[in-house]
Design a protein around this motif. Structure first.
Motif, PDB file in Angstrom:
ATOM      1  N   VAL A  76       0.861  -1.340   0.216  1.00 21.13           N
ATOM      2  CA  VAL A  76       0.260  -0.043  -0.001  1.00 21.13           C
ATOM      3  C   VAL A  76       0.947   0.959   0.128  1.00 21.13           C
ATOM      4  O   VAL A  76       1.370   1.323   0.853  1.00 21.13           O
ATOM      5  N   ARG A  77       0.549   2.041  -0.704  1.00 20.41           N
ATOM      6  CA  ARG A  77       1.211   3.965  -1.166  1.00 20.41           C
ATOM      7  C   ARG A  77       0.448   4.131  -0.133  1.00 20.41           C
ATOM      8  O   ARG A  77      -0.685   4.508   0.378  1.00 20.41           O
ATOM      9  N   LEU A  78       1.600   4.581   0.686  1.00 23.74           N
ATOM     10  CA  LEU A  78       1.263   5.155   2.159  1.00 23.74           C
ATOM     11  C   LEU A  78       1.133   7.368   2.201  1.00 23.74           C
ATOM     12  O   LEU A  78       2.676   7.210   1.992  1.00 23.74           O
ATOM     13  N   VAL A  79       0.073   7.977   2.293  1.00 20.63           N
ATOM     14  CA  VAL A  79       0.891   9.146   1.644  1.00 20.63           C
ATOM     15  C   VAL A  79       0.579  10.012   2.925  1.00 20.63           C
ATOM     16  O   VAL A  79      -0.416   9.613   3.060  1.00 20.63           O
ATOM     17  N   LEU A  80       2.106  10.665   3.486  1.00 19.11           N
ATOM     18  CA  LEU A  80       2.159  11.464   4.602  1.00 19.11           C
ATOM     19  C   LEU A  80       1.409  13.414   4.266  1.00 19.11           C
ATOM     20  O   LEU A  80       2.733  13.389   3.189  1.00 19.11           O
ATOM     21  N   ARG A  81       1.138  13.583   4.575  1.00 19.54           N
ATOM     22  CA  ARG A  81       0.915  15.762   4.288  1.00 19.54           C
ATOM     23  C   ARG A  81       0.659  15.645   5.374  1.00 19.54           C
ATOM     24  O   ARG A  81       0.108  15.699   6.544  1.00 19.54           O
ATOM     25  N   GLU A  82       1.750  16.869   6.102  1.00 18.76           N
ATOM     26  CA  GLU A  82       1.527  17.557   7.549  1.00 18.76           C
ATOM     27  C   GLU A  82       0.667  18.425   6.959  1.00 18.76           C
ATOM     28  O   GLU A  82       0.849  19.259   6.331  1.00 18.76           O
ATOM     29  N   ARG A  83      -0.175  18.270   8.518  1.00 21.28           N
ATOM     30  CA  ARG A  83      -0.865  19.480   8.323  1.00 21.28           C
ATOM     31  C   ARG A  83      -1.758  19.687   9.597  1.00 21.28           C
ATOM     32  O   ARG A  83      -1.454  18.532  10.323  1.00 21.28           O
ATOM     33  N   ALA A  84      -1.205  21.175   9.609  1.00 24.21           N
ATOM     34  CA  ALA A  84      -2.084  21.964  11.113  1.00 24.21           C
ATOM     35  C   ALA A  84      -3.339  20.929  11.427  1.00 24.21           C
ATOM     36  O   ALA A  84      -4.449  20.587  10.187  1.00 24.21           O
ATOM     37  N   VAL A  85      -3.904  21.507  13.141  1.00 23.90           N
ATOM     38  CA  VAL A  85      -5.277  21.292  12.752  1.00 23.90           C
ATOM     39  C   VAL A  85      -6.144  21.225  12.182  1.00 23.90           C
ATOM     40  O   VAL A  85      -7.416  20.726  11.493  1.00 23.90           O
ATOM     41  N   TYR A  86      -6.561  22.910  11.733  1.00 23.23           N
ATOM     42  CA  TYR A  86      -7.583  23.180  11.072  1.00 23.23           C
ATOM     43  C   TYR A  86      -7.411  23.047   9.755  1.00 23.23           C
ATOM     44  O   TYR A  86      -8.542  22.732   9.509  1.00 23.23           O
ATOM     45  N   ALA A  87      -6.409  23.260   8.842  1.00 26.12           N
ATOM     46  CA  ALA A  87      -6.642  22.047   7.644  1.00 26.12           C
ATOM     47  C   ALA A  87      -6.788  20.971   7.393  1.00 26.12           C
ATOM     48  O   ALA A  87      -7.164  20.416   6.672  1.00 26.12           O
ATOM     49  N   ALA A  88      -5.963  20.040   8.331  1.00 27.90           N
ATOM     50  CA  ALA A  88      -6.471  18.875   8.819  1.00 27.90           C
ATOM     51  C   ALA A  88      -8.468  17.571   8.648  1.00 27.90           C
ATOM     52  O   ALA A  88      -8.583  17.553   7.927  1.00 27.90           O
ATOM     53  N   VAL A  89      -8.874  19.226   9.810  1.00 23.83           N
ATOM     54  CA  VAL A  89     -10.470  19.079   9.590  1.00 23.83           C
ATOM     55  C   VAL A  89     -10.287  19.255   8.415  1.00 23.83           C
ATOM     56  O   VAL A  89     -11.269  19.059   8.068  1.00 23.83           O
ATOM     57  N   ARG A  90     -10.286  20.398   7.923  1.00 21.85           N
ATOM     58  CA  ARG A  90     -10.708  21.300   6.364  1.00 21.85           C
ATOM     59  C   ARG A  90     -11.173  19.987   5.500  1.00 21.85           C
ATOM     60  O   ARG A  90     -11.798  19.320   4.487  1.00 21.85           O
ATOM     61  N   GLU A  91      -9.861  19.138   5.102  1.00 24.91           N
ATOM     62  CA  GLU A  91      -9.354  18.840   3.983  1.00 24.91           C
ATOM     63  C   GLU A  91     -10.145  16.944   4.477  1.00 24.91           C
ATOM     64  O   GLU A  91     -10.465  16.492   3.344  1.00 24.91           O
ATOM     65  N   LEU A  92     -10.315  16.105   5.641  1.00 19.83           N
ATOM     66  CA  LEU A  92     -11.393  15.220   6.235  1.00 19.83           C
ATOM     67  C   LEU A  92     -12.310  15.800   6.018  1.00 19.83           C
ATOM     68  O   LEU A  92     -13.022  15.011   5.393  1.00 19.83           O
ATOM     69  N   ALA A  93     -12.954  16.940   6.102  1.00 20.28           N
ATOM     70  CA  ALA A  93     -14.321  17.322   5.542  1.00 20.28           C
ATOM     71  C   ALA A  93     -14.844  16.898   4.054  1.00 20.28           C
ATOM     72  O   ALA A  93     -16.031  16.308   3.790  1.00 20.28           O
ATOM     73  N   ALA A  94     -12.874  17.311   3.418  1.00 23.37           N
ATOM     74  CA  ALA A  94     -13.685  17.844   1.958  1.00 23.37           C
ATOM     75  C   ALA A  94     -13.119  16.228   1.501  1.00 23.37           C
ATOM     76  O   ALA A  94     -13.367  15.970   0.058  1.00 23.37           O
ATOM     77  N   GLY A  95     -12.331  15.358   2.515  1.00 18.78           N
ATOM     78  CA  GLY A  95     -12.023  13.985   0.824  1.00 18.78           C
ATOM     79  C   GLY A  95     -10.775  13.867   0.703  1.00 18.78           C
ATOM     80  O   GLY A  95     -11.174  13.133   0.605  1.00 18.78           O
TER      81      GLY A  95
END
Length: 300
Positions: free
Chosen positions: A121-140
């Protein structure tokens, strides 16, 4: 034309006998003959020469046989690929991480365990601070994310949260600083007049507001001498003697030789690490990482 037409054709072409082909396919001969005629009509090409005694491939049928076999092989590979992806054996997983997440042992252990279980499995790790991470989780655009937040963070509906661990916030000073000589927890009041080096309030990090809240419990607002948005920059600036900072303990593992890391005498000086992922209907890979994280979590 459907895949079943190709399968029927290939078996008839291999047997060159409709009765034996029908027996091999587990159907009666008349429906098989009808399906082959339907295929020929669809292609507008005669694939077999038929007589009362013999069945033979035409030239078009001989060439079509190679393509039909290749198509069936490709369809079988596609089916196997989909099944392996569903089982989590292959694919890609995009994970959001706050910048120092892999310095936290439960996070590092879960990610390492996932890599060992799913090496393809290709594991893609993206550094995101909390607010950016929550926005991207919501966006998918993120499937799962590790968040740093002092208390339970607000997340969109349908996102589950798991508290992975709680860890103390530490005071980081230059080794020549007046507070560096002691080993006892430092009262917050000692920092009221100190110049701070810390994250910008315009960043997506929640550490700026967290440190302000910690200081507010002692009745003062931190005096920010210098803003920085990278962990390494903050530590390096403290190393110049420009100021002090309050940082999570795991981040202090990157501490430089010229720095001292000291405990803080305040129950408010605690940070949390959380795992956020979709509550229902999630894919296999995020569920697997969530399960591994739950195994390694440190109860608060």
């Amino acid at each position: 034309m459907e895949l079943r037409h190709l399968r029927y054709f290939v078996v008839v072409a291999e047997e060159l006998h409709f009765s034996r082909a029908a027996e091999r396919l587990g159907i009666s001969q008349p429906p098989l003959s009808q399906q082959i005629r339907a295929l020929e009509e669809d292609l507008q090409v005669r694939l077999f020469d038929r007589s009362s005694r013999n069945v033979a491939l035409t030239e078009a049928g001989r060439l079509f046989l190679a393509e039909a076999r290749a198509t069936l092989d490709q369809a079988d590979r596609a089916r196997q690929t989909a099944a392996r992806a569903h089982r989590g054996e292959i694919g890609e997983l995009t994970v959001g991480l706050f910048p120092s997440a892999l310095l936290a042992e439960p996070v590092a252990a879960a990610v390492l365990g996932f890599r060992r279980q799913h090496p393809r499995v290709r594991l893609v790790l993206r550094e995101r601070a909390v607010y950016a991470a929550v926005r991207e989780l919501a966006a998918g655009s993120l499937e799962i994310a590790y968040l740093r937040y002092a208390t339970r963070p607000e997340v969109p509906p349908g996102i589950a949260l798991l508290e992975v661990m709680r860890e103390p916030m530490m005071l980081v000073v230059h080794r020549s600083h007046r507070l560096a000589r002691g080993d006892k927890p430092v009262p917050l009041e000692e920092l009221a007049e100190e110049p701070f080096i810390h994250f910008s309030p315009r960043s997506d990090s929640a550490l700026h507001e967290h440190v302000a809240a910690i200081c507010a419990t002692a009745g003062f607002e931190p005096r920010i001498e210098q803003e920085a948005n990278q962990n390494g920059s903050i530590l390096a600036l403290i190393g110049t003697g420009m100021g002090v900072s309050i940082l999570p303990r795991c981040l202090c593992r990157l501490s430089l030789p010229e720095l001292r890391v000291l405990p803080i005498a305040s129950p408010a000086a605690v940070s949390g690490i959380w795992l956020a992922h979709r509550r229902r209907g999630g894919a296999t890979l995020p569920r697997t990482l969530a399960s591994l994280t739950a195994q390694h979590r440190v109860p608060g």
